[in-house]
Design a protein around this motif. Structure first.
Motif, mmCIF file in Angstrom:
data_model
loop_
_atom_site.group_PDB
_atom_site.id
_atom_site.type_symbol
_atom_site.label_atom_id
_atom_site.label_comp_id
_atom_site.label_asym_id
_atom_site.label_seq_id
_atom_site.Cartn_x
_atom_site.Cartn_y
_atom_site.Cartn_z
ATOM 1 N N SER A 27 0.826 -1.202 0.000
ATOM 2 C CA SER A 27 0.000 0.000 0.000
ATOM 3 C C SER A 27 0.865 1.258 0.000
ATOM 4 C CB SER A 27 -0.919 0.020 1.229
ATOM 5 O OG SER A 27 -0.163 0.105 2.429
ATOM 6 N N PHE A 28 0.269 2.359 -0.444
ATOM 7 C CA PHE A 28 0.926 3.660 -0.417
ATOM 8 C C PHE A 28 -0.127 4.744 -0.623
ATOM 9 C CE2 PHE A 28 1.207 2.019 -4.781
ATOM 10 C CZ PHE A 28 0.624 3.048 -5.510
ATOM 11 N N ASP A 29 0.261 5.983 -0.361
ATOM 12 C CA ASP A 29 -0.603 7.140 -0.596
ATOM 13 C C ASP A 29 -0.075 7.939 -1.778
ATOM 14 O OD1 ASP A 29 -2.181 6.535 1.622
ATOM 15 O OD2 ASP A 29 -0.952 7.766 2.964
ATOM 16 N N LEU A 30 -0.989 8.421 -2.594
ATOM 17 C CA LEU A 30 -0.649 9.334 -3.679
ATOM 18 C C LEU A 30 -1.113 10.726 -3.279
ATOM 19 C CD1 LEU A 30 -1.075 8.847 -7.492
ATOM 20 C CD2 LEU A 30 -1.878 10.946 -6.414
ATOM 21 N N VAL A 31 -0.167 11.649 -3.194
ATOM 22 C CA VAL A 31 -0.468 13.029 -2.815
ATOM 23 C C VAL A 31 -0.251 13.918 -4.030
ATOM 24 C CG1 VAL A 31 0.061 14.930 -1.249
ATOM 25 C CG2 VAL A 31 0.274 12.559 -0.454
ATOM 26 N N LEU A 32 -1.286 14.616 -4.428
ATOM 27 C CA LEU A 32 -1.235 15.444 -5.645
ATOM 28 C C LEU A 32 -1.468 16.906 -5.298
ATOM 29 C CD1 LEU A 32 -2.784 14.784 -9.103
ATOM 30 C CD2 LEU A 32 -3.382 16.884 -7.900
ATOM 31 N N LEU A 46 -4.973 10.189 -2.229
ATOM 32 C CA LEU A 46 -5.629 8.915 -2.498
ATOM 33 C C LEU A 46 -4.762 7.799 -1.930
ATOM 34 C CD1 LEU A 46 -5.710 10.784 -5.387
ATOM 35 C CD2 LEU A 46 -7.508 9.113 -5.818
ATOM 36 N N SER A 47 -5.411 6.793 -1.367
ATOM 37 C CA SER A 47 -4.691 5.669 -0.772
ATOM 38 C C SER A 47 -4.939 4.407 -1.585
ATOM 39 C CB SER A 47 -5.132 5.453 0.675
ATOM 40 O OG SER A 47 -4.866 6.593 1.467
ATOM 41 N N GLU A 189 8.364 10.631 -7.217
ATOM 42 C CA GLU A 189 8.145 12.072 -7.294
ATOM 43 C C GLU A 189 8.018 12.422 -8.772
ATOM 44 O OE1 GLU A 189 11.090 14.391 -5.299
ATOM 45 O OE2 GLU A 189 10.683 13.492 -3.336
ATOM 46 N N LEU A 190 7.003 13.227 -9.075
ATOM 47 C CA LEU A 190 6.708 13.538 -10.472
ATOM 48 C C LEU A 190 6.291 14.995 -10.592
ATOM 49 C CD1 LEU A 190 5.937 12.842 -13.438
ATOM 50 C CD2 LEU A 190 3.765 11.963 -12.568
ATOM 51 N N TYR A 191 7.016 15.744 -11.412
ATOM 52 C CA TYR A 191 6.702 17.141 -11.682
ATOM 53 C C TYR A 191 6.254 17.256 -13.136
ATOM 54 C CZ TYR A 191 9.533 17.940 -7.468
ATOM 55 O OH TYR A 191 10.048 17.915 -6.192
ATOM 56 N N LEU A 192 5.066 17.775 -13.345
ATOM 57 C CA LEU A 192 4.535 17.977 -14.695
ATOM 58 C C LEU A 192 4.298 19.469 -14.914
ATOM 59 C CD1 LEU A 192 1.882 15.107 -14.820
ATOM 60 C CD2 LEU A 192 4.059 15.166 -16.041
ATOM 61 N N GLU A 193 5.028 20.050 -15.843
ATOM 62 C CA GLU A 193 4.887 21.478 -16.157
ATOM 63 C C GLU A 193 4.150 21.619 -17.481
ATOM 64 O OE1 GLU A 193 8.531 23.549 -16.645
ATOM 65 O OE2 GLU A 193 7.581 25.521 -16.644
ATOM 66 N N SER A 194 3.003 22.291 -17.442
ATOM 67 C CA SER A 194 2.195 22.446 -18.639
ATOM 68 C C SER A 194 2.899 23.320 -19.664
ATOM 69 C CB SER A 194 0.830 23.058 -18.284
ATOM 70 O OG SER A 194 0.105 23.368 -19.446
ATOM 71 N N GLN A 204 3.471 12.943 -5.388
ATOM 72 C CA GLN A 204 4.361 12.163 -4.538
ATOM 73 C C GLN A 204 3.681 10.852 -4.155
ATOM 74 O OE1 GLN A 204 4.962 15.354 -1.445
ATOM 75 N NE2 GLN A 204 7.051 14.564 -1.492
ATOM 76 N N LEU A 205 4.437 9.771 -4.122
ATOM 77 C CA LEU A 205 3.965 8.515 -3.563
ATOM 78 C C LEU A 205 4.687 8.310 -2.238
ATOM 79 C CD1 LEU A 205 3.854 6.150 -6.681
ATOM 80 C CD2 LEU A 205 2.163 7.792 -5.868
#
Length: 228
Positions: A27-32, A46-47, A189-194, A204-205
């Motif tokens: 299990s893990f949490d996704l924080v956006l 979201l978990s 860790e994921l950075y998305l720049e439009s 972040q996970l």
């Protein structure tokens, strides 16, 4: 004709097996966090709970709204939405198909079989949540991305995002966009720049656990309606 029949049966068996078996358990949490051009930000948590036979996703609501727990059960091809309001446990049951789960083909795609692209590794490595992650840069028409990818976790971000697309008419645009990066690995860790002035998205996970309470995968105690 006999060979075609045998091949068809084999494809069906492999497809069913990929739905039932999870290559990742835990299990893990996704924080956006989404930061708009004007500086305003929106956030969600979201978990995720990946068992050997079932998967659960908890969408943490805001304000006085109840959390929504989705339980995915490939064995009987159902998705159950569960919630609790004023001590009453309710919910609904959806058939597991493309209509009610537009992102199903992404979420259930076996690890290692997605589209791959030549990625730009920067050579920088760091430890996140106990995992060694490599920095990767990606680019598609809509976004530029910086990802810290843990390649020894048998799960992809495409699969993870696919579980968020439950509901008739629900859009799978976000998961389709990420799939374009061709990353077969899990960015912690994921950075998305439009590239179109829509701001920046930071994902972040966190809170990885190898084991969790199996009750999160259970629907016991809830009364729910069935949707055909």
């Amino acid at each position: 004709m006999k060979n075609i029949t045998c091949l068809t049966v084999l494809v069906l068996v492999l497809t069913t097996s990929s739905l039932v078996a999870q290559s990742f358990t835990g299990s893990f949490d996704l924080v956006l966090e989404q930061i708009r051009e004007n500086g305003n930000s929106l956030g969600d948590t979201l978990s995720y709970y990946f068992g050997k036979e079932k998967t659960a996703l908890i969408i943490h609501a805001k304000g006085n709204q109840p959390d929504l727990r989705l339980v995915f059960n490939p064995a009987d091809e159902t998705i159950t939405g569960l919630f609790e309001i004023n001590d009453k446990k309710g919910g609904y049951e959806l058939p597991m198909n493309d209509k009610y789960w537009p992102g199903m083909k992404y979420a259930t795609r076996p690890y290692g079989t997605g589209p791959r692209k030549e990625l730009q590794y920067t050579g920088t490595v760091k430890e996140i949540q106990g995992y060694t992650c490599r920095e990767v840069l990606g680019k598609i028409e809509e976004y530029n991305a910086r990802m810290w990818v843990a390649e020894d976790i048998p799960l992809t971000m495409t699969q993870v995002l696919g579980y968020q697309t439950v509901g008739a008419g629900e859009s799978s645009k976000e998961v389709e966009l990420f799939d374009k990066f061709g990353v077969e690995g899990l960015p912690l860790e994921l950075y998305l720049e439009s590239t179109q002035g829509k701001g920046t998205i930071f994902i972040q996970l966190v809170n990885f656990e190898k084991e969790f309470d199996a009750a999160v995968l259970s629907t016991d105690g809830h009364t729910f309606s069935k949707v055909d």
